[in-house]
Write an enzyme that holds these catalytic residues in place. Structure first.
Site, PDB file in Angstrom:
ATOM      1  N   GLU A   1       7.382   0.972   5.323  1.00  0.00           N
ATOM      2  CA  GLU A   1       6.822  -0.121   6.128  1.00  0.00           C
ATOM      3  C   GLU A   1       7.092  -1.444   5.408  1.00  0.00           C
ATOM      4  O   GLU A   1       7.039  -1.513   4.178  1.00  0.00           O
ATOM      5  CB  GLU A   1       5.296   0.096   6.260  1.00  0.00           C
ATOM      6  CG  GLU A   1       4.574  -0.966   7.087  1.00  0.00           C
ATOM      7  CD  GLU A   1       3.061  -0.690   7.202  1.00  0.00           C
ATOM      8  OE1 GLU A   1       2.561   0.281   6.612  1.00  0.00           O
ATOM      9  OE2 GLU A   1       2.399  -1.493   7.893  1.00  0.00           O
TER      10      GLU A   1
ATOM     11  N   HIS B   1       0.829  -1.214   0.000  1.00  0.00           N
ATOM     12  CA  HIS B   1       0.000   0.000   0.000  1.00  0.00           C
ATOM     13  C   HIS B   1       0.855   1.251   0.000  1.00  0.00           C
ATOM     14  O   HIS B   1       2.038   1.208   0.364  1.00  0.00           O
ATOM     15  CB  HIS B   1      -1.000   0.031   1.156  1.00  0.00           C
ATOM     16  CG  HIS B   1      -0.421  -0.016   2.547  1.00  0.00           C
ATOM     17  ND1 HIS B   1      -0.256  -1.198   3.258  1.00  0.00           N
ATOM     18  CD2 HIS B   1       0.019   0.963   3.379  1.00  0.00           C
ATOM     19  CE1 HIS B   1       0.239  -0.926   4.450  1.00  0.00           C
ATOM     20  NE2 HIS B   1       0.444   0.389   4.556  1.00  0.00           N
TER      21      HIS B   1
ATOM     22  N   HIS C   1       3.718   7.056   3.900  1.00  0.00           N
ATOM     23  CA  HIS C   1       4.659   5.939   3.775  1.00  0.00           C
ATOM     24  C   HIS C   1       4.270   5.025   2.626  1.00  0.00           C
ATOM     25  O   HIS C   1       3.159   5.102   2.099  1.00  0.00           O
ATOM     26  CB  HIS C   1       4.777   5.140   5.086  1.00  0.00           C
ATOM     27  CG  HIS C   1       3.536   4.429   5.563  1.00  0.00           C
ATOM     28  ND1 HIS C   1       2.657   4.965   6.463  1.00  0.00           N
ATOM     29  CD2 HIS C   1       3.036   3.192   5.277  1.00  0.00           C
ATOM     30  CE1 HIS C   1       1.681   4.103   6.721  1.00  0.00           C
ATOM     31  NE2 HIS C   1       1.884   3.018   6.003  1.00  0.00           N
TER      32      HIS C   1
HETATM   33  C1  LIG Z   1      -1.664   0.373  10.671  1.00  0.00           C
HETATM   34  C2  LIG Z   1      -0.320   0.238   9.969  1.00  0.00           C
HETATM   35  C3  LIG Z   1      -0.468  -0.664   8.740  1.00  0.00           C
HETATM   36  O1  LIG Z   1      -0.373  -0.231   7.577  1.00  0.00           O
HETATM   37  O2  LIG Z   1      -0.715  -1.885   8.993  1.00  0.00           O
HETATM   38  C4  LIG Z   1       0.245   1.600   9.635  1.00  0.00           C
HETATM   39  O3  LIG Z   1       0.585   1.953   8.538  1.00  0.00           O
HETATM   40  S1  LIG Z   1       0.442   2.620  11.002  1.00  0.00           S
HETATM   41  C5  LIG Z   1       1.095   4.162  10.360  1.00  0.00           C
HETATM   42  C6  LIG Z   1       1.504   5.052  11.451  1.00  0.00           C
HETATM   43  N1  LIG Z   1       2.681   4.525  12.165  1.00  0.00           N
HETATM   44  C7  LIG Z   1       3.915   4.975  11.959  1.00  0.00           C
HETATM   45  O4  LIG Z   1       4.152   5.910  11.215  1.00  0.00           O
HETATM   46  C8  LIG Z   1       5.023   4.296  12.777  1.00  0.00           C
HETATM   47  C9  LIG Z   1       6.403   4.722  12.400  1.00  0.00           C
HETATM   48  N2  LIG Z   1       6.568   6.187  12.492  1.00  0.00           N
HETATM   49  C10 LIG Z   1       7.306   6.774  13.465  1.00  0.00           C
HETATM   50  O5  LIG Z   1       7.874   6.126  14.318  1.00  0.00           O
HETATM   51  C11 LIG Z   1       7.369   8.270  13.439  1.00  0.00           C
HETATM   52  O6  LIG Z   1       6.230   8.768  12.746  1.00  0.00           O
HETATM   53  C12 LIG Z   1       8.652   8.847  12.805  1.00  0.00           C
HETATM   54  C13 LIG Z   1       8.816   8.412  11.334  1.00  0.00           C
HETATM   55  C14 LIG Z   1       9.903   8.387  13.603  1.00  0.00           C
HETATM   56  C15 LIG Z   1       8.553  10.354  12.819  1.00  0.00           C
HETATM   57  O7  LIG Z   1       8.275  10.729  14.111  1.00  0.00           O
HETATM   58  P1  LIG Z   1       8.036  12.268  14.505  1.00  0.00           P
HETATM   59  O8  LIG Z   1       7.024  12.844  13.560  1.00  0.00           O
HETATM   60  O9  LIG Z   1       7.798  12.361  15.959  1.00  0.00           O
HETATM   61  O10 LIG Z   1       9.437  12.809  14.273  1.00  0.00           O
HETATM   62  P2  LIG Z   1       9.987  14.184  13.789  1.00  0.00           P
HETATM   63  O11 LIG Z   1       8.915  15.179  13.556  1.00  0.00           O
HETATM   64  O12 LIG Z   1      11.061  14.514  14.751  1.00  0.00           O
HETATM   65  O13 LIG Z   1      10.588  13.773  12.393  1.00  0.00           O
HETATM   66  C16 LIG Z   1      11.936  13.506  12.195  1.00  0.00           C
HETATM   67  C17 LIG Z   1      12.210  13.836  10.746  1.00  0.00           C
HETATM   68  O14 LIG Z   1      11.529  12.872   9.913  1.00  0.00           O
HETATM   69  C18 LIG Z   1      10.633  13.536   9.038  1.00  0.00           C
HETATM   70  N3  LIG Z   1       9.441  12.728   8.893  1.00  0.00           N
HETATM   71  C19 LIG Z   1       8.536  12.430   9.836  1.00  0.00           C
HETATM   72  N4  LIG Z   1       7.578  11.667   9.351  1.00  0.00           N
HETATM   73  C20 LIG Z   1       7.868  11.464   8.035  1.00  0.00           C
HETATM   74  C21 LIG Z   1       7.255  10.762   6.987  1.00  0.00           C
HETATM   75  N5  LIG Z   1       6.117  10.116   7.185  1.00  0.00           N
HETATM   76  N6  LIG Z   1       7.831  10.763   5.780  1.00  0.00           N
HETATM   77  C22 LIG Z   1       9.002  11.420   5.571  1.00  0.00           C
HETATM   78  N7  LIG Z   1       9.642  12.120   6.538  1.00  0.00           N
HETATM   79  C23 LIG Z   1       9.083  12.147   7.750  1.00  0.00           C
HETATM   80  C24 LIG Z   1      10.342  14.870   9.707  1.00  0.00           C
HETATM   81  O15 LIG Z   1       9.932  15.820   8.747  1.00  0.00           O
HETATM   82  C25 LIG Z   1      11.673  15.190  10.323  1.00  0.00           C
HETATM   83  O16 LIG Z   1      12.537  15.711   9.347  1.00  0.00           O
HETATM   84  P3  LIG Z   1      13.320  17.093   9.535  1.00  0.00           P
HETATM   85  O17 LIG Z   1      14.145  16.872  10.790  1.00  0.00           O
HETATM   86  O18 LIG Z   1      14.147  17.225   8.303  1.00  0.00           O
HETATM   87  O19 LIG Z   1      12.259  18.136   9.693  1.00  0.00           O
HETATM   88 CO   LIG Z   2       0.693   1.267   6.519  1.00  0.00          CO
END
Ligand SMILES: C[C@@H](C(=O)O)C(=O)SCCNC(=O)CCNC(=O)[C@H](O)C(C)(C)COP(=O)(O)OP(=O)(O)OC[C@H]1O[C@@H](n2cnc3c(N)ncnc32)[C@H](O)[C@@H]1OP(=O)(O)O
Ligand SMILES: [Co+2]
Length: 134
Positions: A130, A7, A79
Protein backbone atom coordinates in the site's frame (compact mmCIF):
# COMPACT_ATOMS: atom_id res chain seq x y z
CA UNK A 1 10.48 7.91 -3.70
CA UNK A 2 9.04 5.87 -0.81
CA UNK A 3 9.43 7.31 2.65
CA UNK A 4 8.62 5.96 6.09
CA UNK A 5 6.94 2.66 6.85
CA UNK A 6 3.45 3.82 7.80
CA UNK A 7 2.07 0.45 8.92
CA UNK A 8 2.28 -3.31 8.72
CA UNK A 9 -1.19 -4.86 8.41
CA UNK A 10 -2.09 -8.20 9.96
CA UNK A 11 -5.31 -9.97 9.01
CA UNK A 12 -6.81 -11.64 12.07
CA UNK A 13 -9.63 -14.16 12.58
CA UNK A 14 -10.74 -12.56 15.89
CA UNK A 15 -10.30 -8.79 16.17
CA UNK A 16 -11.17 -8.51 19.87
CA UNK A 17 -8.79 -11.32 20.80
CA UNK A 18 -5.95 -9.82 18.75
CA UNK A 19 -6.51 -6.34 20.24
CA UNK A 20 -6.58 -7.79 23.76
CA UNK A 21 -3.35 -9.69 23.11
CA UNK A 22 -1.51 -6.58 21.88
CA UNK A 23 -2.84 -4.61 24.83
CA UNK A 24 -2.35 -7.12 27.65
CA UNK A 25 0.46 -9.42 26.57
CA UNK A 26 2.50 -6.91 24.54
CA UNK A 27 1.61 -3.78 26.49
CA UNK A 28 0.87 -1.80 23.32
CA UNK A 29 -1.20 1.34 22.79
CA UNK A 30 -4.26 -0.15 21.03
CA UNK A 31 -6.85 2.10 19.33
CA UNK A 32 -10.59 1.64 18.86
CA UNK A 33 -12.08 -0.43 16.01
CA UNK A 34 -12.89 1.65 12.88
CA UNK A 35 -15.23 0.38 10.17
CA UNK A 36 -13.94 1.21 6.68
CA UNK A 37 -16.85 0.24 4.40
CA UNK A 38 -15.11 1.59 1.28
CA UNK A 39 -12.31 -0.91 1.93
CA UNK A 40 -14.35 -3.86 3.23
CA UNK A 41 -12.47 -4.05 6.52
CA UNK A 42 -12.66 -3.12 10.17
CA UNK A 43 -9.29 -1.86 11.40
CA UNK A 44 -7.61 -1.30 14.73
CA UNK A 45 -4.39 0.69 14.76
CA UNK A 46 -1.68 -0.04 17.29
CA UNK A 47 0.74 2.83 17.79
CA UNK A 48 4.38 1.86 18.14
CA UNK A 49 7.19 4.38 18.67
CA UNK A 50 8.41 4.09 15.06
CA UNK A 51 5.40 2.82 13.06
CA UNK A 52 1.95 1.29 13.38
CA UNK A 53 0.38 -2.16 13.22
CA UNK A 54 -3.01 -2.31 11.46
CA UNK A 55 -5.17 -5.23 12.59
CA UNK A 56 -7.63 -6.13 9.80
CA UNK A 57 -10.91 -7.99 9.98
CA UNK A 58 -13.38 -8.48 7.08
CA UNK A 59 -16.36 -6.13 6.82
CA UNK A 60 -19.27 -6.93 4.49
CA UNK A 61 -19.80 -9.66 1.92
CA UNK A 62 -17.02 -8.80 -0.53
CA UNK A 63 -14.09 -8.06 1.71
CA UNK A 64 -10.75 -8.06 -0.15
CA UNK A 65 -9.19 -9.87 2.82
CA UNK A 66 -11.67 -12.76 2.97
CA UNK A 67 -9.74 -14.94 0.52
CA UNK A 68 -6.50 -14.29 2.41
CA UNK A 69 -8.11 -15.34 5.71
CA UNK A 70 -9.63 -18.42 4.08
CA UNK A 71 -6.11 -19.42 3.00
CA UNK A 72 -4.56 -18.35 6.31
CA UNK A 73 -7.14 -19.21 8.97
CA UNK A 74 -4.82 -18.24 11.84
CA UNK A 75 -4.25 -14.85 10.23
CA UNK A 76 -1.03 -13.44 8.82
CA UNK A 77 0.84 -10.40 7.55
CA UNK A 78 -1.40 -8.97 4.83
CA UNK A 79 0.39 -5.84 3.55
CA UNK A 80 2.97 -3.18 4.23
CA UNK A 81 2.29 0.53 3.72
CA UNK A 82 4.91 3.04 2.64
CA UNK A 83 4.46 6.79 2.72
CA UNK A 84 4.83 8.87 -0.44
CA UNK A 85 4.65 12.62 -0.91
CA UNK A 86 2.78 12.59 -4.24
CA UNK A 87 0.64 9.50 -4.81
CA UNK A 88 -0.26 10.35 -8.41
CA UNK A 89 3.40 10.84 -9.37
CA UNK A 90 4.27 7.62 -7.50
CA UNK A 91 1.47 5.71 -9.26
CA UNK A 92 2.48 6.90 -12.69
CA UNK A 93 6.13 6.05 -12.05
CA UNK A 94 5.23 2.57 -10.76
CA UNK A 95 2.91 1.88 -13.69
CA UNK A 96 5.64 2.97 -16.08
CA UNK A 97 7.92 0.51 -14.23
CA UNK A 98 5.48 -2.31 -15.10
CA UNK A 99 3.77 -2.73 -11.71
CA UNK A 100 0.03 -3.35 -11.52
CA UNK A 101 -1.96 -0.83 -9.51
CA UNK A 102 -5.07 -2.53 -8.08
CA UNK A 103 -8.67 -1.43 -8.49
CA UNK A 104 -9.42 1.32 -10.97
CA UNK A 105 -6.01 2.87 -10.41
CA UNK A 106 -7.45 5.93 -8.67
CA UNK A 107 -6.53 6.56 -5.02
CA UNK A 108 -9.19 5.93 -2.35
CA UNK A 109 -9.27 7.67 1.00
CA UNK A 110 -7.70 5.33 3.57
CA UNK A 111 -8.13 4.86 7.28
CA UNK A 112 -6.08 7.98 8.08
CA UNK A 113 -8.17 10.21 5.79
CA UNK A 114 -5.33 10.28 3.22
CA UNK A 115 -5.22 8.89 -0.36
CA UNK A 116 -4.06 5.28 -0.70
CA UNK A 117 -3.31 2.82 -3.52
CA UNK A 118 -2.33 -0.86 -3.60
CA UNK A 119 0.22 -2.69 -5.78
CA UNK A 120 -0.34 -6.30 -6.80
CA UNK A 121 1.52 -8.74 -4.50
CA UNK A 122 2.70 -10.82 -7.48
CA UNK A 123 4.61 -7.77 -8.77
CA UNK A 124 6.10 -6.98 -5.34
CA UNK A 125 7.92 -10.15 -4.27
CA UNK A 126 4.71 -11.72 -2.98
CA UNK A 127 3.93 -8.76 -0.71
CA UNK A 128 0.76 -6.70 -1.11
CA UNK A 129 2.00 -3.10 -0.91
CA UNK A 130 0.00 0.00 0.00
CA UNK A 131 1.11 3.56 -0.70
CA UNK A 132 -0.24 6.40 1.41
CA UNK A 133 0.20 10.06 0.57
CA UNK A 134 1.19 11.96 3.70
C1 LIG B 1 -8.07 0.80 5.21
C2 LIG B 1 -6.80 0.73 4.37
C3 LIG B 1 -5.71 1.58 5.02
O1 LIG B 1 -4.69 1.09 5.54
O2 LIG B 1 -5.92 2.84 5.00
C4 LIG B 1 -6.38 -0.71 4.16
O3 LIG B 1 -5.30 -1.15 4.43
S1 LIG B 1 -7.58 -1.68 3.41
C5 LIG B 1 -6.87 -3.32 3.29
C6 LIG B 1 -7.72 -4.20 2.48
N1 LIG B 1 -7.72 -3.79 1.07
C7 LIG B 1 -7.00 -4.40 0.14
O4 LIG B 1 -6.33 -5.40 0.37
C8 LIG B 1 -7.11 -3.83 -1.29
C9 LIG B 1 -6.17 -4.45 -2.26
N2 LIG B 1 -6.32 -5.91 -2.32
C10 LIG B 1 -6.88 -6.54 -3.39
O5 LIG B 1 -7.28 -5.93 -4.35
C11 LIG B 1 -6.98 -8.03 -3.30
O6 LIG B 1 -6.97 -8.42 -1.93
C12 LIG B 1 -5.87 -8.80 -4.06
C13 LIG B 1 -4.47 -8.46 -3.52
C14 LIG B 1 -5.92 -8.46 -5.57
C15 LIG B 1 -6.09 -10.28 -3.84
O7 LIG B 1 -7.39 -10.55 -4.20
P1 LIG B 1 -8.00 -12.03 -4.05
O8 LIG B 1 -7.72 -12.52 -2.66
O9 LIG B 1 -9.39 -12.02 -4.54
O10 LIG B 1 -7.19 -12.75 -5.11
P2 LIG B 1 -6.64 -14.21 -5.23
O11 LIG B 1 -7.05 -15.07 -4.10
O12 LIG B 1 -7.00 -14.63 -6.60
O13 LIG B 1 -5.10 -13.94 -5.11
C16 LIG B 1 -4.25 -13.86 -6.21
C17 LIG B 1 -2.89 -14.29 -5.71
O14 LIG B 1 -2.39 -13.29 -4.80
C18 LIG B 1 -2.12 -13.87 -3.53
N3 LIG B 1 -2.48 -12.93 -2.50
C19 LIG B 1 -3.71 -12.48 -2.20
N4 LIG B 1 -3.66 -11.62 -1.19
C20 LIG B 1 -2.36 -11.52 -0.82
C21 LIG B 1 -1.66 -10.80 0.16
N5 LIG B 1 -2.31 -10.00 0.99
N6 LIG B 1 -0.33 -10.93 0.24
C22 LIG B 1 0.34 -11.74 -0.61
N7 LIG B 1 -0.27 -12.47 -1.58
C23 LIG B 1 -1.60 -12.36 -1.68
C24 LIG B 1 -2.98 -15.13 -3.49
O15 LIG B 1 -2.44 -16.06 -2.58
C25 LIG B 1 -2.92 -15.58 -4.92
O16 LIG B 1 -1.71 -16.26 -5.15
P3 LIG B 1 -1.64 -17.71 -5.80
O17 LIG B 1 -2.32 -17.54 -7.15
O18 LIG B 1 -0.18 -18.01 -5.91
O19 LIG B 1 -2.39 -18.61 -4.86
CO1 LIG C 1 -3.41 -0.58 5.26
Amino acid sequence: MIGRLNHVAIAVPDLDAAAAQYSSALGANVGAPQDEPDHGVTVIFIELPNTKIELLYPLGDNSPIQGFLDKNPSGGIHHVCYEVEDIIAARDHLKASGLRVLGDGEPKIGAHGKPVLFLHPKDMNGTLTELEQV
